[in-house]
Design a protein around this motif. Sequence first.
Motif, short mmCIF file in Angstrom:
data_model
loop_
_atom_site.label_atom_id
_atom_site.label_comp_id
_atom_site.label_asym_id
_atom_site.label_seq_id
_atom_site.Cartn_x
_atom_site.Cartn_y
_atom_site.Cartn_z
N MET A 1 0.89 -0.93 0.50
CA MET A 1 0.27 0.23 -0.21
C MET A 1 0.81 1.11 0.35
N PRO A 2 0.62 2.76 -1.22
CA PRO A 2 1.28 3.54 -0.78
C PRO A 2 1.12 4.09 1.01
N VAL A 3 2.21 4.39 1.33
CA VAL A 3 2.14 5.29 2.89
C VAL A 3 1.79 6.11 2.98
N GLY A 4 0.90 6.25 2.21
CA GLY A 4 -0.60 7.30 2.14
C GLY A 4 -1.36 6.94 2.43
N THR A 5 -1.44 5.74 1.85
CA THR A 5 -3.31 4.89 1.88
C THR A 5 -2.97 3.88 3.95
N ALA A 6 -2.15 4.06 4.35
CA ALA A 6 -1.05 3.16 5.38
C ALA A 6 -1.93 4.44 6.54
N ASP B 1 13.12 -1.40 -0.36
CA ASP B 1 13.90 -0.43 0.77
C ASP B 1 13.10 0.38 0.85
N GLU B 2 13.13 1.56 0.05
CA GLU B 2 12.16 2.65 0.07
C GLU B 2 10.45 2.37 0.64
N ARG B 3 10.74 1.56 0.55
CA ARG B 3 8.73 1.86 1.31
C ARG B 3 8.96 1.21 2.77
N LEU B 4 10.53 0.31 2.96
CA LEU B 4 10.47 -0.36 4.30
C LEU B 4 10.48 1.49 5.03
N ALA B 5 11.76 2.59 4.38
CA ALA B 5 11.57 3.23 5.24
C ALA B 5 10.18 4.22 5.38
N TYR C 1 7.72 3.27 5.96
CA TYR C 1 7.05 3.11 6.63
C TYR C 1 7.03 2.70 8.29
N GLY C 2 8.26 2.92 7.95
CA GLY C 2 9.75 2.82 8.99
C GLY C 2 9.53 4.29 10.11
N ALA C 3 9.22 5.74 8.99
CA ALA C 3 9.00 6.66 8.88
C ALA C 3 8.04 7.16 10.04
N LEU C 4 6.53 6.56 9.03
CA LEU C 4 5.56 6.33 9.49
C LEU C 4 5.22 5.90 10.99
N ALA C 5 5.46 5.46 11.11
CA ALA C 5 5.31 4.37 12.61
C ALA C 5 5.79 5.48 13.90
N GLN D 1 18.27 -3.53 8.47
CA GLN D 1 17.55 -1.42 8.05
C GLN D 1 15.85 -2.00 9.45
N VAL D 2 15.36 -3.18 9.37
CA VAL D 2 14.14 -3.06 10.28
C VAL D 2 14.79 -3.26 12.07
#
Length: 381
Positions: free
Chosen positions: A97-102, A123-127, A129-133, A167-168
Amino acid sequence: MSAYFATLSQALKQAGIFQPCLLLDRDRLDGNIALVGERLAPGLAVRLVDKSLACLPLLAHIRKALGTDRFMTFHPPISEAVLKAFPDAGLLYGKPMPVGTARAALVKGGADWSRVCWLIDSDERLAEYGALAIELDIELHIAFEIDVGLHRGGFAEPEALSRALKQVSVHKKLRCEGVMAYEAHAPRIPGLFGGPAKALAQASERASAFVARLGPDQRRILNIGGSKTALLHHGVMANEVSMGSAFVLPGDFDTAGLDGFQPAAFIATPILKIVEPMLPGPPAVTRLLQALGRFPRKGCYLYGGKWMAEPVFPDGMRTNGLLGLSSNQQFMGLPADTTVMPGDYAFLRPTQSEAVLQQFGPIAVLSQGRIVDRWPVLPMM
């Protein structure tokens, strides 16, 4: 076959349903569920695909029969409905999911989103979602999409997954639950290149290489398969398989992996007119095309049309390229000896269950030759 559809027609008339509807044969559904239970390899759980079975009573029926609380989800409004309906359910996103959707879903709330595992494919999506958390100050559960031969995205090599796992540990509020693999390509591999069995074995071998990179506490979700392949897996790296469409068996799922399953969902629609069809223009053109077998001598118009479905009754009913498709009144060619009349029902078998199940309002549920219930469907948007 004609006797079966005659039974369906009588049931619809007795129930007072005289417009296009989606009819679900619950007895056939139960037969398909039983086959899944018999053929599922020991140690594997079933994760129900909500987009292919977008009806809460339908999901509840299958969930209860198989004893599963695992769902694969794809669309936040449906995810929210499933979370509310099944308090013990755990959801895995089947696409990233796009991070904005989440963010929008998590900020809105309305359900226990802590039971959702988000899919990470890069890797980009991982970063992100990390920032979103961190932004929302919540723990987010994630799983990694791994490429085992479909080449639709995800981590392509085990080493790339290893780097992402490092990275996790940097993103303190992300928790890795496992991996998701999908091998929809396997049933389509021709014998020249080893055939489906070899492709499936290769996909499983690749998935095992990825799983080997996970830590002991990162293996709660080891997901592989879809409806066409789930029952062909025998454990190895996986602890669960995803299934959805197989339970109602639309036309695109007539595969060796589902041998013995029966179609359980049909579009039923009244026949509006029986005609001796004529093309616009000089009658001689119609007669010539009929003589050449390019245009039928008998036909009908349906209530609605242009569905993702293939005609199955009356026998020999076919679309015609010269008149095309219509979502209002679709023309269908008929054999000259067809005896159906206006007001009788035509039946079409969906090519897929995804989206189609949601197009007709409440599903008409058939059992023992009569309509016994109407099951509401989930919204498409």
